[in-house]
Design a protein around this motif. Sequence first.
Motif, short mmCIF file in Angstrom:
data_model
loop_
_atom_site.label_atom_id
_atom_site.label_comp_id
_atom_site.label_asym_id
_atom_site.label_seq_id
_atom_site.Cartn_x
_atom_site.Cartn_y
_atom_site.Cartn_z
N THR C 47 118.12 64.26 88.37
CA THR C 47 117.79 65.25 87.32
C THR C 47 117.15 66.52 87.90
OG1 THR C 47 115.52 64.77 86.61
CG2 THR C 47 117.24 63.29 85.77
N GLY C 48 117.05 66.65 89.22
CA GLY C 48 116.51 67.89 89.80
C GLY C 48 117.45 69.07 89.57
N GLY C 49 116.92 70.28 89.82
CA GLY C 49 117.74 71.48 89.72
C GLY C 49 118.11 71.86 88.30
N GLY C 50 118.96 72.88 88.16
CA GLY C 50 119.34 73.34 86.83
C GLY C 50 120.28 74.53 86.90
N THR C 51 120.80 74.90 85.75
CA THR C 51 121.76 76.00 85.69
C THR C 51 121.61 76.72 84.36
OG1 THR C 51 123.34 74.81 87.07
CG2 THR C 51 124.22 76.57 85.71
N SER C 52 121.77 78.03 84.39
CA SER C 52 121.71 78.82 83.17
C SER C 52 122.75 79.93 83.21
CB SER C 52 120.31 79.42 83.00
OG SER C 52 120.25 80.21 81.83
N ILE C 53 123.36 80.20 82.05
CA ILE C 53 124.36 81.26 81.94
C ILE C 53 123.91 82.23 80.84
CG2 ILE C 53 126.76 81.79 81.31
CD1 ILE C 53 127.59 79.10 82.50
N CYS C 120 122.43 81.88 86.78
CA CYS C 120 121.45 81.53 87.82
C CYS C 120 121.49 80.02 88.03
CB CYS C 120 120.06 81.99 87.41
SG CYS C 120 118.83 81.78 88.72
N ILE C 121 121.53 79.61 89.30
CA ILE C 121 121.65 78.20 89.67
C ILE C 121 120.45 77.81 90.52
CG2 ILE C 121 123.05 76.53 90.97
CD1 ILE C 121 125.47 78.48 90.42
N HIS C 122 119.87 76.67 90.20
CA HIS C 122 118.75 76.16 90.99
C HIS C 122 119.12 74.80 91.56
CE1 HIS C 122 114.95 74.78 92.32
NE2 HIS C 122 114.68 74.02 91.28
N TYR C 197 112.55 92.15 98.25
CA TYR C 197 113.94 92.07 98.74
C TYR C 197 114.87 92.42 97.58
CZ TYR C 197 111.97 89.67 102.77
OH TYR C 197 111.25 89.36 103.90
N PRO C 198 114.95 93.71 97.25
CA PRO C 198 115.66 94.08 96.01
C PRO C 198 117.15 93.71 96.04
CG PRO C 198 115.07 96.02 97.30
CD PRO C 198 114.36 94.87 97.92
N ASP C 199 117.72 93.50 97.21
CA ASP C 199 119.15 93.23 97.26
C ASP C 199 119.49 91.75 97.41
OD1 ASP C 199 119.95 95.82 96.85
OD2 ASP C 199 119.79 96.34 98.96
N THR C 200 118.48 90.90 97.47
CA THR C 200 118.79 89.49 97.65
C THR C 200 119.37 88.89 96.37
OG1 THR C 200 117.99 87.36 98.46
CG2 THR C 200 116.56 88.54 96.93
N TYR C 201 120.25 87.91 96.54
CA TYR C 201 120.80 87.16 95.42
C TYR C 201 120.23 85.74 95.36
CZ TYR C 201 124.32 90.69 94.35
OH TYR C 201 124.94 91.85 93.97
N ALA C 202 119.17 85.50 96.16
CA ALA C 202 118.64 84.14 96.20
C ALA C 202 117.21 84.16 96.71
CB ALA C 202 119.50 83.26 97.12
N VAL C 203 116.45 83.18 96.29
CA VAL C 203 115.10 82.97 96.80
C VAL C 203 114.94 81.48 97.11
CG1 VAL C 203 112.63 83.02 96.24
CG2 VAL C 203 114.09 84.93 95.56
N LEU C 204 114.52 81.19 98.34
CA LEU C 204 114.20 79.82 98.73
C LEU C 204 112.79 79.48 98.26
CD1 LEU C 204 115.60 79.88 102.37
CD2 LEU C 204 116.12 78.06 100.74
N VAL C 210 116.31 76.06 96.14
CA VAL C 210 116.71 77.47 96.16
C VAL C 210 117.14 77.90 94.77
CG1 VAL C 210 119.14 77.02 96.73
CG2 VAL C 210 118.10 79.14 97.49
N TYR C 211 116.89 79.17 94.44
CA TYR C 211 117.43 79.80 93.24
C TYR C 211 118.46 80.84 93.69
CZ TYR C 211 114.01 77.83 90.01
OH TYR C 211 113.28 76.97 89.23
N VAL C 212 119.67 80.78 93.09
CA VAL C 212 120.74 81.71 93.45
C VAL C 212 121.30 82.29 92.16
CG1 VAL C 212 122.92 81.99 94.71
CG2 VAL C 212 121.32 80.18 95.38
N TRP C 213 121.54 83.60 92.14
CA TRP C 213 122.12 84.19 90.93
C TRP C 213 123.28 85.11 91.28
CZ3 TRP C 213 117.18 85.09 92.73
CH2 TRP C 213 116.92 86.34 93.26
N GLY C 214 123.94 85.61 90.24
CA GLY C 214 125.05 86.54 90.43
C GLY C 214 125.38 87.21 89.12
#
Lengths: 249, 249, 249, 249
Positions: C47-53, C120-122, C197-204, C210-214
């Motif tokens: 059940t770890g992590g998550g996703t949002s649209i 955004c995906i975690h 880091y204004p241009d990053t698409y992710a933060v560890l 990790v959180y990743v978005w697009g």
Amino acid sequence: MAPVESSQESAHDNNDHLVKSDDSQHPANLIPELCRKFWTLGWVTGTGGGTSIRDNDLVYLAPSGVQKELMKPEDIYVLELSKQTDPKKRVYLRSPPTLKPSQCTPLFIAAFTKRNAGCCIHTHSQWAVLVTLLLESRPLNTNVFEINNIEQIKGFGKGYQKLGNLGYHDTLRIPVIENTPHEEDLTESLEEAMDKYPDTYAVLVRRHGVYVWGETVHKAKTQCESLDYLFQLAIEMKKLGIPWLSDIP
Amino acid sequence: MAPVESSQESAHDNNDHLVKSDDSQHPANLIPELCRKFWTLGWVTGTGGGTSIRDNDLVYLAPSGVQKELMKPEDIYVLELSKQTDPKKRVYLRSPPTLKPSQCTPLFIAAFTKRNAGCCIHTHSQWAVLVTLLLESRPLNTNVFEINNIEQIKGFGKGYQKLGNLGYHDTLRIPVIENTPHEEDLTESLEEAMDKYPDTYAVLVRRHGVYVWGETVHKAKTQCESLDYLFQLAIEMKKLGIPWLSDIP
Amino acid sequence: MAPVESSQESAHDNNDHLVKSDDSQHPANLIPELCRKFWTLGWVTGTGGGTSIRDNDLVYLAPSGVQKELMKPEDIYVLELSKQTDPKKRVYLRSPPTLKPSQCTPLFIAAFTKRNAGCCIHTHSQWAVLVTLLLESRPLNTNVFEINNIEQIKGFGKGYQKLGNLGYHDTLRIPVIENTPHEEDLTESLEEAMDKYPDTYAVLVRRHGVYVWGETVHKAKTQCESLDYLFQLAIEMKKLGIPWLSDIP
Amino acid sequence: MAPVESSQESAHDNNDHLVKSDDSQHPANLIPELCRKFWTLGWVTGTGGGTSIRDNDLVYLAPSGVQKELMKPEDIYVLELSKQTDPKKRVYLRSPPTLKPSQCTPLFIAAFTKRNAGCCIHTHSQWAVLVTLLLESRPLNTNVFEINNIEQIKGFGKGYQKLGNLGYHDTLRIPVIENTPHEEDLTESLEEAMDKYPDTYAVLVRRHGVYVWGETVHKAKTQCESLDYLFQLAIEMKKLGIPWLSDIP
């Protein structure tokens, strides 16, 4: 001439009925299903490896050079075990029209003949190959893989015509034979290893993979899984500096 | 004017019939199926990698930037190999309306033109990348991956227009070329590597991945699998201190 | 009273229409499908992590504590982004009756608000966690993961409101923030990392994931795949003694 | 005599209705589905491992020696928990005709009786086995696995009859018991470990695997996943020289 033509027709239809069955447990259906599973496990990558099932005197064989996850019942070879009197001249009851028989055939037959096996599986599992490489990295090649005191060892039968399974403290011993350029040339040393280790259900082939058999499909397949588990565990143990043999009361 | 309008209509319908078929073996159906499989193997993660199939003069190409496990037949590009006379101006017989052609296209075309390949696969497999990194960790970059005495080597053909496969004792040699910022700029060095290693069925690209081809889809795919198996094995051998080349009688 | 009852009825039906659609691309269908895929990748174990649209002003969120491979559209939360004025009081347009909202919610909202992300995906990917652990094993914690000269880096956009992707020689930089006992307390440092880091698409997140978005689901998902590929590669490079940064002309 | 015959008939039909249900959440349907999933995770390779679900007083058990990915509802054993008064004489309400009960049965019953668990899972996960091997490689065997400051720890409940989950900074402690030749002989030391670590949801068995339980199927399964994640992470941390315990403010 009619009978001859009839016989030719019979040859022409190639005994296809031997590989057609609605029963999911029929060997011609089971072999493709097993091979699909083995492909996902990395055991039969790139058409490597093979599988054979014996049903009384009939032996069903996966062909050579087929993508294992795409195999179909009509790709299966069939032969009669009792009629293979000349090892240099294999006689097939049923041959797929455009394929070639597997080079593993004489090795599968050795398991059926010498061990009365009902199924024999050959994998190119990387864990098996790595175990043989580690056993090579010594002054003299080591010709047996040994491990004990791991619960999964209990997944192996005690041996040929013996009841019950190995115990937790028992040492599982799998002989290693040297590879040969032509797979069928392994037959002699495989049979020698069977003689030297009469209770083994498997033989490792150096830098190549492993042959595993059992009285039934169930036993061959689950022993093959247990062995691959132990090979993988052994590689990880090596990386972590843990010996394969231990002395536990 | 009517014919012109008709021609425009034809251009408008974009030759979609070229990618519509009920035959599972049609290239426009096979490429998506292969890509789904490759995605599960980690070969085409994050839209990386690609696949192309040649059917006589027609070349079918996976597009750029598509999630490989979700690819559909209508995403496929088609071109005529014989009509690509100007390498700087690619002419497509069929282009998906909203996609971009793959940067791998000139490299696939090199395999079709210089090697008469029927299929070419490009993966970003981590094992391939790691092998090129290990070959870099020396005073001078090493430009060839070599391994011998592993059974899986027999999964490779002897070479261009030669019959039969490599033997167990043969050394498999895969050239390594340096990566470039733009993938199409790899074409020249890929062709040079093909000239220098006329019998290779693959070229590694440093810090990038591998290109693998074959006369047929079957051969390209199974050689790609065998190669990835050998790359993974080579990385594990390195971790365990086992050399890739050995001298076995 | 009738209107009130009607309103209550409306509350009672809980805006379930927001998560009911026959369109496979609808966020309430896509999130469960993505989560099933992420589960097989080991990203959302236990059940770890998550996703949002985000679809314009509507934000769809996976709930807390659900087995990700078994998630259904009716498990999805929905809120209106423009109405989340009080960060301490989240207002949901649609809440599943028996579930709890994800603690990741404020972090997803940060990606939508500060970066105009569409998805955004975690993940709790072990490779992400191991990378943060390796960056910790120094006198002072390192707060950025850096890698260059790997082809897969081209899978990342150049940054917020910029066109095109990173080049092969560009250094990909992913900031690392320290973990907190309560996930929602990460929001402030996540936003700080976005500013730095204004241009990053992710933060560890150290020892966490990790959180990743697009801009789109496609971009968030493929960038998340590419990043996980690079994290795994980085761990293998570390095991083999290969540095993450190199100087290649 | 008629009633007796009727009773014999009832015995003959073997209470098969207990394992027949159209509800996918019925224990007799859930156990095979879980086992298929566990097989793909490598937890129940070669018929190893097992799973049991308790529904009030009824206990459903996977049988011994079945290929876990092929298990069917009709393979499930059922017993009444309150009627197992003699630990040496197990009484089954429903037994599959050709199978044997699992040796894990007394261990599952301990979790149900002493912890009021609703589900108990036993895996042979290699990561679990390797963790116990690493804890053995010292002057004296270490009898507890400890890890802290990893987000996934929050996947565990605080303990028996306590609300809420462990926090990020909490140390997760899983006791390790020594393996025995016969699995049922583990029962005593498993119960001792439960007494010594009253809040644990799992017990590692040296060189064997792990038992994990929970109030519900959901909790047992997700805790088992989280634990396996932590075991795998711990092995990778060990390879990279990162300690399992750390002191983070």
